[in-house]
Scaffold this active site. Structure first.
Site, PDB file in Angstrom:
ATOM      1  N   SER A 164       1.049  -1.188  -0.013  1.00 34.01           N
ATOM      2  CA  SER A 164       0.040   0.050  -0.120  1.00 34.01           C
ATOM      3  C   SER A 164       0.811   1.412   0.075  1.00 34.01           C
ATOM      4  O   SER A 164       0.523   2.381  -0.713  1.00 34.01           O
ATOM      5  CB  SER A 164      -0.925  -0.010   1.186  1.00 34.01           C
ATOM      6  N   TRP A 219       4.500  -9.929  -6.182  1.00 34.30           N
ATOM      7  CA  TRP A 219       3.145  -9.963  -6.711  1.00 34.30           C
ATOM      8  C   TRP A 219       2.925  -9.460  -8.140  1.00 34.30           C
ATOM      9  O   TRP A 219       1.623  -8.868  -8.635  1.00 34.30           O
ATOM     10  CB  TRP A 219       2.081  -9.172  -5.813  1.00 34.30           C
ATOM     11  N   THR A 228       1.645  -9.395 -11.711  1.00 29.69           N
ATOM     12  CA  THR A 228       0.912 -10.273 -12.585  1.00 29.69           C
ATOM     13  C   THR A 228       1.666 -10.362 -13.892  1.00 29.69           C
ATOM     14  O   THR A 228       2.252  -9.285 -14.383  1.00 29.69           O
ATOM     15  CB  THR A 228      -0.164  -9.571 -12.991  1.00 29.69           C
ATOM     16  N   GLN A 270     -39.324 -15.344   0.540  1.00 34.36           N
ATOM     17  CA  GLN A 270     -38.699 -14.289   0.635  1.00 34.36           C
ATOM     18  C   GLN A 270     -37.265 -13.890   0.853  1.00 34.36           C
ATOM     19  O   GLN A 270     -36.525 -13.047   0.570  1.00 34.36           O
ATOM     20  CB  GLN A 270     -39.441 -13.166   1.697  1.00 34.36           C
ATOM     21  N   ILE A 317     -27.382 -19.265  -1.334  1.00 36.81           N
ATOM     22  CA  ILE A 317     -28.355 -19.723  -2.245  1.00 36.81           C
ATOM     23  C   ILE A 317     -28.174 -21.017  -2.991  1.00 36.81           C
ATOM     24  O   ILE A 317     -29.326 -21.934  -3.217  1.00 36.81           O
ATOM     25  CB  ILE A 317     -28.989 -18.624  -3.255  1.00 36.81           C
ATOM     26  N   GLY A 375     -26.690 -23.696  -1.604  1.00 37.99           N
ATOM     27  CA  GLY A 375     -26.686 -24.402  -0.466  1.00 37.99           C
ATOM     28  C   GLY A 375     -25.212 -25.302  -0.588  1.00 37.99           C
ATOM     29  O   GLY A 375     -24.239 -24.734  -0.927  1.00 37.99           O
ATOM     30  N   GLU A 406      -4.719  -3.390  -6.738  1.00 38.90           N
ATOM     31  CA  GLU A 406      -5.091  -1.785  -7.337  1.00 38.90           C
ATOM     32  C   GLU A 406      -5.542  -0.864  -6.047  1.00 38.90           C
ATOM     33  O   GLU A 406      -6.356  -0.138  -6.276  1.00 38.90           O
ATOM     34  CB  GLU A 406      -6.068  -2.010  -8.438  1.00 38.90           C
ATOM     35  N   GLY A 407      -4.946  -1.125  -4.832  1.00 37.69           N
ATOM     36  CA  GLY A 407      -5.302  -0.255  -3.817  1.00 37.69           C
ATOM     37  C   GLY A 407      -6.379  -1.046  -3.058  1.00 37.69           C
ATOM     38  O   GLY A 407      -7.422  -1.331  -3.496  1.00 37.69           O
ATOM     39  N   SER A 446      -9.271  -1.928  -0.179  1.00 43.35           N
ATOM     40  CA  SER A 446     -10.495  -1.066   0.187  1.00 43.35           C
ATOM     41  C   SER A 446     -10.207   0.028   1.315  1.00 43.35           C
ATOM     42  O   SER A 446     -10.776   1.010   1.396  1.00 43.35           O
ATOM     43  CB  SER A 446     -11.555  -2.101   0.863  1.00 43.35           C
TER      44      SER A 446
HETATM   45  C1  LIG Z   1      -3.300 -11.495  -7.424  1.00 44.39           C
HETATM   46  C2  LIG Z   1      -2.589 -10.299  -7.135  1.00 44.39           C
HETATM   47  C3  LIG Z   1      -1.966  -9.571  -8.239  1.00 44.39           C
HETATM   48  C4  LIG Z   1      -1.192  -8.482  -8.190  1.00 44.39           C
HETATM   49  N1  LIG Z   1      -0.623  -7.733  -9.136  1.00 44.39           N
HETATM   50  C5  LIG Z   1       0.067  -6.880  -8.995  1.00 44.39           C
HETATM   51  C6  LIG Z   1       1.160  -6.293 -10.193  1.00 44.39           C
HETATM   52  O1  LIG Z   1       0.611  -6.663 -11.501  1.00 44.39           O
HETATM   53  N2  LIG Z   1       1.524  -5.226 -10.079  1.00 44.39           N
HETATM   54  C7  LIG Z   1       1.895  -4.858  -8.683  1.00 44.39           C
HETATM   55  O2  LIG Z   1       2.893  -3.956  -8.925  1.00 44.39           O
HETATM   56  N3  LIG Z   1       1.350  -5.401  -7.748  1.00 44.39           N
HETATM   57  C8  LIG Z   1       0.498  -6.263  -7.922  1.00 44.39           C
HETATM   58  N4  LIG Z   1      -0.231  -6.761  -6.817  1.00 44.39           N
HETATM   59  C9  LIG Z   1       0.081  -6.340  -5.257  1.00 44.39           C
HETATM   60  C10 LIG Z   1      -1.003  -5.387  -4.768  1.00 44.39           C
HETATM   61  O3  LIG Z   1      -1.175  -4.343  -5.591  1.00 44.39           O
HETATM   62  C11 LIG Z   1      -1.019  -5.125  -3.365  1.00 44.39           C
HETATM   63  O4  LIG Z   1      -0.955  -6.593  -2.639  1.00 44.39           O
HETATM   64  C12 LIG Z   1      -1.645  -4.333  -2.629  1.00 44.39           C
HETATM   65  O5  LIG Z   1      -1.426  -3.113  -3.132  1.00 44.39           O
HETATM   66  C13 LIG Z   1      -1.645  -4.368  -1.122  1.00 44.39           C
HETATM   67  O6  LIG Z   1      -0.457  -4.266  -0.754  1.00 44.39           O
HETATM   68  P1  LIG Z   1       0.279  -5.636   0.540  1.00 44.39           P
HETATM   69  O7  LIG Z   1      -0.249  -6.770  -0.079  1.00 44.39           O
HETATM   70  O8  LIG Z   1       1.742  -5.140   0.819  1.00 44.39           O
HETATM   71  O9  LIG Z   1      -0.607  -5.087   1.707  1.00 44.39           O
HETATM   72  P2  LIG Z   1      -0.293  -4.163   2.897  1.00 44.39           P
HETATM   73  O10 LIG Z   1      -0.025  -2.766   2.254  1.00 44.39           O
HETATM   74  O11 LIG Z   1       0.762  -4.750   3.925  1.00 44.39           O
HETATM   75  O12 LIG Z   1      -1.488  -3.921   3.600  1.00 44.39           O
HETATM   76  C14 LIG Z   1      -2.121  -5.020   4.649  1.00 44.39           C
HETATM   77  C15 LIG Z   1      -3.493  -4.494   5.091  1.00 44.39           C
HETATM   78  O13 LIG Z   1      -3.226  -3.273   5.774  1.00 44.39           O
HETATM   79  C16 LIG Z   1      -4.213  -2.200   5.424  1.00 44.39           C
HETATM   80  N5  LIG Z   1      -3.438  -0.890   5.385  1.00 44.39           N
HETATM   81  C17 LIG Z   1      -2.131  -0.509   4.888  1.00 44.39           C
HETATM   82  N6  LIG Z   1      -1.894   0.636   5.033  1.00 44.39           N
HETATM   83  C18 LIG Z   1      -2.816   1.255   5.621  1.00 44.39           C
HETATM   84  C19 LIG Z   1      -3.502   2.449   6.035  1.00 44.39           C
HETATM   85  N7  LIG Z   1      -2.659   3.662   5.807  1.00 44.39           N
HETATM   86  N8  LIG Z   1      -4.404   2.606   6.540  1.00 44.39           N
HETATM   87  C20 LIG Z   1      -5.392   1.663   6.386  1.00 44.39           C
HETATM   88  N9  LIG Z   1      -5.171   0.515   6.206  1.00 44.39           N
HETATM   89  C21 LIG Z   1      -4.020   0.176   5.949  1.00 44.39           C
HETATM   90  C22 LIG Z   1      -4.388  -2.816   4.023  1.00 44.39           C
HETATM   91  O14 LIG Z   1      -5.704  -2.182   3.535  1.00 44.39           O
HETATM   92  C23 LIG Z   1      -4.352  -4.217   4.397  1.00 44.39           C
HETATM   93  O15 LIG Z   1      -5.776  -4.474   4.695  1.00 44.39           O
HETATM   94  C24 LIG Z   1      -1.087  -7.901  -6.971  1.00 44.39           C
HETATM   95  C25 LIG Z   1      -1.529  -8.647  -5.786  1.00 44.39           C
HETATM   96  C26 LIG Z   1      -2.124  -9.932  -5.768  1.00 44.39           C
HETATM   97  C27 LIG Z   1      -2.385 -10.689  -4.431  1.00 44.39           C
END
Ligand SMILES: Cc1cc2nc3c(=O)[nH]c(=O)nc-3n(C[C@H](O)[C@H](O)[C@H](O)COP(=O)(O)OP(=O)(O)OC[C@H]3O[C@@H](n4cnc5c(N)ncnc54)[C@H](O)[C@@H]3O)c2cc1C
Length: 418
Positions: free
Chosen positions: A150, A176, A178, A313, A372, A374, A398-399, A401
């Site tokens: 992140s 990571w 792709t 429902q 749904i 089951g 891509e960032g 949530s």
């Molecule tokens: C299948 C897959 C494909 C990918 N493809 C690519 C790619 O092609 N190129 C590339 O460059 N990257 C790629 N990624 C990397 C992806 O962009 C990162 O996994 C993602 O940005 C999150 O980084 P992280 O996994 O290090 O998690 P972290 O940054 O360590 O985050 C861990 C947790 O802490 C939370 N967190 C971190 N900082 C904060 C904050 N300031 N406030 C609140 N919460 C926070 C996060 O939301 C998360 O819940 C890929 C990842 C996967 C799993």
């Protein structure tokens, strides 16, 4: 309906608007991609998910019909309203997200070359990203690192300029990625001046077969398993000066501005992400819609207590909510797609809003679909468990949530919330 709700349009009176009744071109492209997704992608999805391999024959099929090519991508991008790109992504990922990502993963690197490269760099490198229909290739966009996910400003991969040879020497480890290691072209973001954080970074093209670039561990994933993900090592990886996207003069000017403490370009970077995020949201909607449609059909067929389960429902309202949430997410995606393509200012991080909503709807809707169905929903004999696994990535890459909420909160408040 005009798509201008909530947006600001600086400058132009001639802003392309879109109608929710799609125009003929949009309908044609939707139907074309849907046909490919239904006839080629979906029937192959379970197999490639189990194999956890890049589905080269399907990429080749996509290349043969022109969907996987620079011209194909350019055609999707050409729509002046911006909505066609979202429509095409939704349809393809409705077919399957793993295969969809194997086809669309290249577009990240292409977008980077297109966004930052000179015309000469675009002409040289973009065709190499796709290869040919006979021998398709893929490309990889490598930003993330083991200690920089992140927090992209924490990148450790370095690029040092060897003036005597007019070459850049790149060292580091990417995580990571792709298509990492199997790509023809890798676009690698590296730091040239670490003290400047993200303002001291630049993007480099690593041409095919460059010594020093090797693939690390291939990641075994929860979902999106037909899409290859791996670490990439860069060990004294030398590339010509011409591989620095945008060129050295531009980089030197950017670094000089940053060292003088000039205006931060974080606003510009944020705008770039806002433009690309709706497309990712559209992919998530494709998965959610697949699950909703499947669950709706199933609920009409499946009988318990002498009547179809949809007569309850509890089931029918769940399906109503699924439809509601998916349509709401799509409207956010289309609005942000339109804003990005027509150059509107993202005053409330509308691109992030669309990706956040779509990703969370996809996780929720696919989980509801399992419920749904089951017991059947929990088995690999039915596709909804795969869709649920695939959907989860949309709250992470891509960032995450949390990061989307951070971006939105900062945008609406003007406060640098941590
Ligand atoms: C299948 C897959 C494909 C990918 N493809 C690519 C790619 O092609 N190129 C590339 O460059 N990257 C790629 N990624 C990397 C992806 O962009 C990162 O996994 C993602 O940005 C999150 O980084 P992280 O996994 O290090 O998690 P972290 O940054 O360590 O985050 C861990 C947790 O802490 C939370 N967190 C971190 N900082 C904060 C904050 N300031 N406030 C609140 N919460 C926070 C996060 O939301 C998360 O819940 C890929 C990842 C996967 C799993």
């Amino acid at each position: 309906m005009s798509a201008s709700a909530g947006a600001e349009a600086p400058g132009s009176d001639e802003i392309p608007t879109f109608s929710l009744a799609l125009n003929q071109d949009q309908r044609d492209i939707r139907d074309w991609v849907h046909g490919f997704a239904a006839n080629v992608v979906r029937p192959a999805a379970a197999d490639w998910d189990e194999r956890e391999e890049t589905p080269w024959p399907i990429i080749q099929e996509a290349a043969k019909i022109g969907l996987y090519s620079f011209e194909g991508m350019a055609q999707l991008h050409a729509d002046p309203t911006g909505v066609t790109m979202a429509i095409a992504n939704e349809e393809l990922f409705w077919g399957d997200a793993g295969i969809g990502m194997a086809i669309m993963g290249t577009s990240l690197a292409v977008a980077s070359i297109f966004g930052s490269g000179t015309p000469a760099q675009m002409g040289e490198f973009i065709p190499q990203c796709f290869g040919t229909p006979e021998q398709p290739r893929v490309a990889s966009f490598c930003v993330s690192e083991p200690d920089a996910g992140s927090d992209v400003s924490a990148l450790r991969t370095t690029a040092k300029y060897d003036e005597a040879k007019d070459e850049w020497v790149i060292n580091g480890q990417k995580a990571w990625a792709t298509n990492g290691g199997i790509a023809s072209i890798h676009v690698v973001v590296a730091t040239v001046d670490r003290a400047l954080g993200s303002r001291g970074q630049a993007a480099f093209v690593i041409p095919p077969d460059t010594p020093g670039l090797t693939q690390g561990t291939k990641v075994r994933k929860h979902g999106l398993r037909a899409s290859h993900t791996a670490d990439v090592f860069l060990d004294d990886c030398r590339v010509p000066g011409s591989c620095l996207l945008g060129g050295k003069e531009k980089l030197d000017a950017k670094l000089a501005r940053a060292r003088e403490g000039g205006r931060s370009n974080s606003q510009a970077a944020m705008q770039t992400f806002e433009v690309t995020r709706p497309t990712v949201g559209a992919q998530a909607i494709g998965i959610a819609r697949a699950a909703y449609e499947y669950a709706l059909d199933y609920a009409k067929q499946r009988k318990q207590f002498g009547r179809a389960i949809i007569s309850n429902q509890a089931i029918a309202f769940t399906l109503a909510d699924m439809k509601l949430e998916i349509d709401a997410a799509r409207l956010l995606v289309w609005r942000a797609s339109w804003m990005g393509r027509t150059g509107q200012r993202f005053t409330a991080a509308e691109g992030s809003m669309s990706k956040l909503k779509a990703g969370e709807v996809a996780v929720w809707a696919t989980e509801r679909a399992i419920q749904i169905l089951g017991g059947n929903g929990y088995t690999r004999e039915y596709p909804v468990e795969r869709w649920h696994r695939d959907a989860k990535i949309y709250t992470i890459f891509e960032g995450t949530s949390e990061i989307q909420r951070l971006v939105i909160a900062r945008a609406i408040s003007g406060v640098q919330i941590a």
